[in-house]
Write a protein that holds these residues in place. Sequence first.
Motif, PDB file in Angstrom:
ATOM      1  N   LEU A  80       0.854  -1.176   0.000  1.00 55.24           N
ATOM      2  CA  LEU A  80       0.000   0.000   0.000  1.00 55.24           C
ATOM      3  C   LEU A  80       0.893   1.229   0.000  1.00 55.24           C
ATOM      4  O   LEU A  80       1.823   1.334   0.799  1.00 55.24           O
ATOM      5  N   HIS A  81       0.621   2.163  -0.909  1.00 52.41           N
ATOM      6  CA  HIS A  81       1.458   3.354  -1.081  1.00 52.41           C
ATOM      7  C   HIS A  81       0.603   4.611  -0.951  1.00 52.41           C
ATOM      8  O   HIS A  81      -0.531   4.642  -1.421  1.00 52.41           O
ATOM      9  N   TYR A  82       1.179   5.650  -0.336  1.00 51.44           N
ATOM     10  CA  TYR A  82       0.426   6.883  -0.067  1.00 51.44           C
ATOM     11  C   TYR A  82       0.983   8.045  -0.870  1.00 51.44           C
ATOM     12  O   TYR A  82       2.193   8.243  -0.943  1.00 51.44           O
ATOM     13  N   HIS A  83       0.078   8.839  -1.480  1.00 47.10           N
ATOM     14  CA  HIS A  83       0.469  10.019  -2.235  1.00 47.10           C
ATOM     15  C   HIS A  83      -0.438  11.181  -1.820  1.00 47.10           C
ATOM     16  O   HIS A  83      -1.654  11.100  -1.971  1.00 47.10           O
ATOM     17  N   GLN A  84       0.150  12.236  -1.289  1.00 53.65           N
ATOM     18  CA  GLN A  84      -0.645  13.399  -0.902  1.00 53.65           C
ATOM     19  C   GLN A  84      -0.873  14.274  -2.131  1.00 53.65           C
ATOM     20  O   GLN A  84       0.074  14.831  -2.711  1.00 53.65           O
ATOM     21  N   VAL A  85      -2.130  14.399  -2.539  1.00 59.27           N
ATOM     22  CA  VAL A  85      -2.471  15.202  -3.707  1.00 59.27           C
ATOM     23  C   VAL A  85      -3.936  15.601  -3.614  1.00 59.27           C
ATOM     24  O   VAL A  85      -4.777  14.822  -3.171  1.00 59.27           O
ATOM     25  N   ASP A  86      -4.233  16.818  -4.000  1.00 63.26           N
ATOM     26  CA  ASP A  86      -5.603  17.333  -4.001  1.00 63.26           C
ATOM     27  C   ASP A  86      -6.174  17.141  -5.397  1.00 63.26           C
ATOM     28  O   ASP A  86      -5.643  17.686  -6.374  1.00 63.26           O
ATOM     29  N   VAL A  87      -7.268  16.372  -5.504  1.00 59.91           N
ATOM     30  CA  VAL A  87      -7.827  16.061  -6.824  1.00 59.91           C
ATOM     31  C   VAL A  87      -8.418  17.295  -7.503  1.00 59.91           C
ATOM     32  O   VAL A  87      -8.617  17.300  -8.724  1.00 59.91           O
ATOM     33  N   ARG A  88      -8.693  18.337  -6.728  1.00 58.06           N
ATOM     34  CA  ARG A  88      -9.281  19.549  -7.306  1.00 58.06           C
ATOM     35  C   ARG A  88      -8.218  20.525  -7.813  1.00 58.06           C
ATOM     36  O   ARG A  88      -8.382  21.139  -8.868  1.00 58.06           O
ATOM     37  N   ALA A 115     -12.843  10.073  -3.424  1.00 58.59           N
ATOM     38  CA  ALA A 115     -12.652  11.401  -2.837  1.00 58.59           C
ATOM     39  C   ALA A 115     -13.908  12.240  -3.053  1.00 58.59           C
ATOM     40  O   ALA A 115     -14.434  12.310  -4.161  1.00 58.59           O
ATOM     41  N   GLY A 116     -14.381  12.857  -2.001  1.00 52.73           N
ATOM     42  CA  GLY A 116     -15.580  13.679  -2.112  1.00 52.73           C
ATOM     43  C   GLY A 116     -15.835  14.436  -0.823  1.00 52.73           C
ATOM     44  O   GLY A 116     -15.335  14.058   0.246  1.00 52.73           O
ATOM     45  N   ASN A 138     -16.060  17.021  -6.166  1.00 52.96           N
ATOM     46  CA  ASN A 138     -16.917  15.863  -6.426  1.00 52.96           C
ATOM     47  C   ASN A 138     -17.106  15.530  -7.895  1.00 52.96           C
ATOM     48  O   ASN A 138     -17.431  14.396  -8.237  1.00 52.96           O
ATOM     49  N   VAL A 139     -16.941  16.517  -8.762  1.00 48.08           N
ATOM     50  CA  VAL A 139     -17.136  16.265 -10.197  1.00 48.08           C
ATOM     51  C   VAL A 139     -15.832  16.477 -10.967  1.00 48.08           C
ATOM     52  O   VAL A 139     -15.285  15.536 -11.547  1.00 48.08           O
ATOM     53  N   THR A 140     -15.313  17.712 -10.943  1.00 53.26           N
ATOM     54  CA  THR A 140     -14.076  17.974 -11.686  1.00 53.26           C
ATOM     55  C   THR A 140     -12.925  17.118 -11.158  1.00 53.26           C
ATOM     56  O   THR A 140     -12.143  16.572 -11.941  1.00 53.26           O
ATOM     57  N   GLY A 141     -12.832  16.985  -9.850  1.00 54.42           N
ATOM     58  CA  GLY A 141     -11.767  16.175  -9.265  1.00 54.42           C
ATOM     59  C   GLY A 141     -11.853  14.722  -9.684  1.00 54.42           C
ATOM     60  O   GLY A 141     -10.828  14.068  -9.948  1.00 54.42           O
ATOM     61  N   LYS A 186     -23.491  14.307  -7.286  1.00 55.46           N
ATOM     62  CA  LYS A 186     -23.514  12.852  -7.415  1.00 55.46           C
ATOM     63  C   LYS A 186     -24.312  12.404  -8.639  1.00 55.46           C
ATOM     64  O   LYS A 186     -23.993  11.387  -9.265  1.00 55.46           O
ATOM     65  N   ALA A 187     -25.340  13.180  -9.012  1.00 52.83           N
ATOM     66  CA  ALA A 187     -26.022  12.915 -10.276  1.00 52.83           C
ATOM     67  C   ALA A 187     -25.046  13.113 -11.431  1.00 52.83           C
ATOM     68  O   ALA A 187     -25.044  12.339 -12.405  1.00 52.83           O
TER      69      ALA A 187
END
Length: 278
Positions: A80-88, A115-116, A138-141, A186-187
């Motif tokens: 298991l590997h961890y990467h700190q990154v903001d999806v937005r 992520a949400g 929630n969408v773009t990310g 979510k839609a």
Amino acid sequence: MSALTPRATPIAPGVLPEFGMKGKVIVVSGGAQGLGVVQTEALLEAGAIVHVFDRQPEPSAGSYYQEVARRAKEELNTSLHYHQVDVRTGVDKLNKISEEIAEKHGRLDGLLAAAGIQQETPALEYTAADADRLLGVNVTGVLMTAQAVARQMVRLGQPGSMVLIASMSGTIANKGLICPVYNASKAAVIQLARNLAMEWGVKGIRVNTISPGYIVTDMVQKLFVEYPERETEWPKHNMLGKLSRPEDYRGAAVFLLSDASSFMTGADLRIDGGHTAW
């Protein structure tokens, strides 16, 4: 394989090899807590190598995440590997890390986009900034994460599977729960998955969604302290008369990311205790 064609390799009784994920490399966004970390553990138990993307620093020693990481190494013979990154806001970093993962393993087989964020605010009081932030995560990310992973699948010329975490709230308006932008997001995730499935199916990439019902996470438990009536009222809204827990979605993640769902794409797997079937 047709019903009349015997398997070339016999299988052990009680074993469904198509659910096995040994050696597969999976990215899980939002995988450090809540539903994400529980599904991460399930994927590791199925044999996958998992890379977690999360905007928070790596959880500290003693956390559930670190226990899962220990199990991966010491019990499950995987990693298991961890990467700190903001999806937005970290789109360039998403692409860089995804490429590095693909280069390291020579493959990238799947994505679980968990992520949400949520915000409970009446529509008349929502600010543009708050709406942009929530839709951004929630969408773009979700789109940017899926895009980063898909680019590596296409570059390597390999098939893959993606699971986007949506919600029953993408199909209904939750009675008594005022979260118009979250539900709209979510839609959008459900519709996004259909379109990605259509566009990427010819490349061998499947895209599906999971739409959970109410899940009792640590965050929801804190919510029940503020709104104790919800703990007793919400279970009455579904056919099973109870709320779900993150563990109730383990099998769904493995099913959709493994070969067990090889002919399934563009679909929404709704797991809500019958909430939306009344």
